[in-house]
Design an enzyme around this catalytic site. Structure first.
Site, PDB file in Angstrom:
ATOM      1  N   THR A  48      -1.357   7.521  -0.635  1.00 28.81           N
ATOM      2  CA  THR A  48      -2.733   7.176  -1.342  1.00 28.81           C
ATOM      3  C   THR A  48      -3.394   6.135  -0.839  1.00 28.81           C
ATOM      4  O   THR A  48      -4.602   6.048  -0.831  1.00 28.81           O
ATOM      5  CB  THR A  48      -2.461   7.423  -2.715  1.00 28.81           C
ATOM      6  OG1 THR A  48      -1.592   5.631  -2.813  1.00 28.81           O
ATOM      7  CG2 THR A  48      -1.634   8.277  -3.443  1.00 28.81           C
ATOM      8  N   ARG A 108       1.140  -1.269  -0.065  1.00 25.71           N
ATOM      9  CA  ARG A 108       0.156  -0.058   0.076  1.00 25.71           C
ATOM     10  C   ARG A 108       0.816   1.242  -0.014  1.00 25.71           C
ATOM     11  O   ARG A 108       1.762   1.470   0.741  1.00 25.71           O
ATOM     12  CB  ARG A 108      -0.633   0.206   1.519  1.00 25.71           C
ATOM     13  CG  ARG A 108      -2.023  -0.677   1.226  1.00 25.71           C
ATOM     14  CD  ARG A 108      -3.139  -0.478   2.459  1.00 25.71           C
ATOM     15  NE  ARG A 108      -2.559   0.300   3.618  1.00 25.71           N
ATOM     16  CZ  ARG A 108      -3.496   0.597   4.579  1.00 25.71           C
ATOM     17  NH1 ARG A 108      -4.763   0.504   4.435  1.00 25.71           N
ATOM     18  NH2 ARG A 108      -3.109   0.834   5.657  1.00 25.71           N
ATOM     19  N   ASP A 128       0.600  -3.019  12.227  1.00 25.97           N
ATOM     20  CA  ASP A 128       1.164  -3.608  10.883  1.00 25.97           C
ATOM     21  C   ASP A 128       1.283  -4.925  10.922  1.00 25.97           C
ATOM     22  O   ASP A 128       2.615  -5.391  11.375  1.00 25.97           O
ATOM     23  CB  ASP A 128       2.397  -2.415  10.506  1.00 25.97           C
ATOM     24  CG  ASP A 128       2.648  -2.660   8.937  1.00 25.97           C
ATOM     25  OD1 ASP A 128       2.719  -1.863   8.383  1.00 25.97           O
ATOM     26  OD2 ASP A 128       3.001  -4.052   8.615  1.00 25.97           O
ATOM     27  N   ASP A 167       4.799  -6.005   9.518  1.00 25.04           N
ATOM     28  CA  ASP A 167       6.034  -5.689  10.336  1.00 25.04           C
ATOM     29  C   ASP A 167       5.977  -6.679  11.573  1.00 25.04           C
ATOM     30  O   ASP A 167       7.030  -7.230  12.122  1.00 25.04           O
ATOM     31  CB  ASP A 167       5.827  -4.444  10.762  1.00 25.04           C
ATOM     32  CG  ASP A 167       6.268  -3.251   9.768  1.00 25.04           C
ATOM     33  OD1 ASP A 167       7.211  -3.829   8.923  1.00 25.04           O
ATOM     34  OD2 ASP A 167       5.909  -2.218  10.042  1.00 25.04           O
TER      35      ASP A 167
HETATM   36  C1  PRP Z   1      -1.010  -4.606   4.486  1.00 28.14           C
HETATM   37  C2  PRP Z   1      -1.791  -5.870   4.468  1.00 28.14           C
HETATM   38  C3  PRP Z   1      -2.692  -5.715   3.191  1.00 28.14           C
HETATM   39  C4  PRP Z   1      -3.153  -4.256   3.279  1.00 28.14           C
HETATM   40  C5  PRP Z   1      -4.449  -4.385   3.527  1.00 28.14           C
HETATM   41  O1  PRP Z   1      -0.080  -4.743   3.438  1.00 28.14           O
HETATM   42  O2  PRP Z   1      -1.052  -6.997   4.751  1.00 28.14           O
HETATM   43  O3  PRP Z   1      -2.123  -6.317   2.153  1.00 28.14           O
HETATM   44  O4  PRP Z   1      -2.113  -3.702   3.761  1.00 28.14           O
HETATM   45  O5  PRP Z   1      -4.767  -3.007   3.363  1.00 28.14           O
HETATM   46  P1  PRP Z   1      -6.027  -2.325   2.239  1.00 28.14           P
HETATM   47  O6  PRP Z   1      -6.982  -3.126   2.481  1.00 28.14           O
HETATM   48  O7  PRP Z   1      -6.164  -1.235   2.700  1.00 28.14           O
HETATM   49  O8  PRP Z   1      -5.504  -2.704   0.835  1.00 28.14           O
HETATM   50  P2  PRP Z   1       1.248  -3.591   3.248  1.00 28.14           P
HETATM   51  O9  PRP Z   1       0.921  -2.929   2.212  1.00 28.14           O
HETATM   52  O10 PRP Z   1       1.518  -3.121   4.521  1.00 28.14           O
HETATM   53  O11 PRP Z   1       2.469  -4.713   2.727  1.00 28.14           O
HETATM   54  P3  PRP Z   1       3.280  -5.787   3.479  1.00 28.14           P
HETATM   55  O12 PRP Z   1       2.324  -7.044   3.837  1.00 28.14           O
HETATM   56  O13 PRP Z   1       4.488  -5.897   2.775  1.00 28.14           O
HETATM   57  O14 PRP Z   1       3.793  -5.455   5.109  1.00 28.14           O
HETATM   58  N1  URA Z   2      -2.262  -3.201   6.945  1.00 31.18           N
HETATM   59  C1  URA Z   2      -2.005  -3.619   8.027  1.00 31.18           C
HETATM   60  O1  URA Z   2      -0.964  -4.287   8.322  1.00 31.18           O
HETATM   61  N2  URA Z   2      -2.708  -3.190   9.151  1.00 31.18           N
HETATM   62  C2  URA Z   2      -3.674  -2.373   9.204  1.00 31.18           C
HETATM   63  O2  URA Z   2      -4.499  -1.989  10.279  1.00 31.18           O
HETATM   64  C3  URA Z   2      -4.035  -1.855   7.838  1.00 31.18           C
HETATM   65  C4  URA Z   2      -3.564  -2.496   6.993  1.00 31.18           C
END
Ligand code: PRP
Ligand code: URA
Length: 209
Positions: free
Chosen positions: A108, A104, A200, A203
């Site tokens: 945005t 994400r 997160d 993380d």
């Molecule tokens: C997080 C999560 C989803 C997304 C959810 O990933 O694992 O993929 O955000 O958010 P959304 O429903 O608003 O799209 P992130 O972009 O943080 O990537 P990561 O898994 O690499 O940490």
């Molecule tokens: N992605 C995450 O990992 N946590 C949230 O709360 C939203 C998006």
């Protein structure tokens, strides 16, 4: 449009509370994501079709039931979705696995694609998309769209925590997709994080913060 299946079970509620706590460390966090994912898989395969199989017990011949494991495709959304994978593989060890890389954009909140590799013949498979967090629904919806463009017809979406905003988005853009979540939270904050959520997920699974 399908209503989400929410795991309303005391064991899940108990595990989710530990998962949410900021005191929970990486090892336990990973284990809990995996355990809850196995329960999600159990729920999502309730309608699985079985074939008859002849077996011989030490006592007599009988007819049992067999799942066509090869028919399943698990598709974790990178990174956090991979944390759910071993929980599903415990239940269906011969499933095929694909990966969709999305992150994400922090400003945005729109998903950015960086990787895509999925098993062949998606049209004939039970496709199960994995991502622990369904927040705005942007990542989940884009991933499902890519899989449909590749022919997928039977798609389920498994997550640990969903926000109402994300559920609504998937229901609107993909009314054929059944969502399974361990728990449904209140809402998103101004940064697109789920409240109360768990922070997160990526993380916390990978210990990157
Ligand atoms: C997080 C999560 C989803 C997304 C959810 O990933 O694992 O993929 O955000 O958010 P959304 O429903 O608003 O799209 P992130 O972009 O943080 O990537 P990561 O898994 O690499 O940490
Ligand atoms: N992605 C995450 O990992 N946590 C949230 O709360 C939203 C998006």
């Amino acid at each position: 449009m399908k209503e989400p299946v929410i795991l309303n079970h005391p064991l899940i509620k108990h595990k989710i509370s530990i998962l949410r706590s900021k005191k929970t460390g990486t090892k336990e966090f990973r284990e809990l994501i995996s355990e809850i994912s196995t329960f999600l898989c159990y729920e999502a395969t309730k309608d699985a079709k079985l074939e008859d199989v002849e077996i011989e017990t030490p006592i007599q011949k009988t007819v049992g039931k067999k799942l066509n494991e090869d028919n399943y495709a698990f598709i974790p959304i990178l990174r956090a979705g991979t944390g759910m994978l071993d929980g599903l593989i415990k239940a269906i060890p011969n499933a095929k696995i694909g990966h969709i890389g999305l992150y994400r954009n922090e400003e945005t909140l729109k998903p950015v694609k960086y990787y895509y590799k999925v098993p062949k013949n998606l049209a004939e498979r039970e496709v199960i998309v994995l991502d622990p967090m369904l927040a705005t629904g942007g990542s989940g919806s884009d991933a499902i769209k890519m899989l449909k463009e590749d022919g997928a017809k039977n798609i389920k979406f498994l997550c640990i925590i969903a926000a109402p905003e994300g559920i609504k988005r998937i229901q609107t853009e993909h009314p054929d997709v059944q969502i399974y979540c361990a728990t449904l939270d209140e809402k998103l904050n101004e940064n697109g994080y789920i409240m109360p959520g768990l922070g997160d997920a990526g993380d916390r699974i990978f210990g990157t913060k």
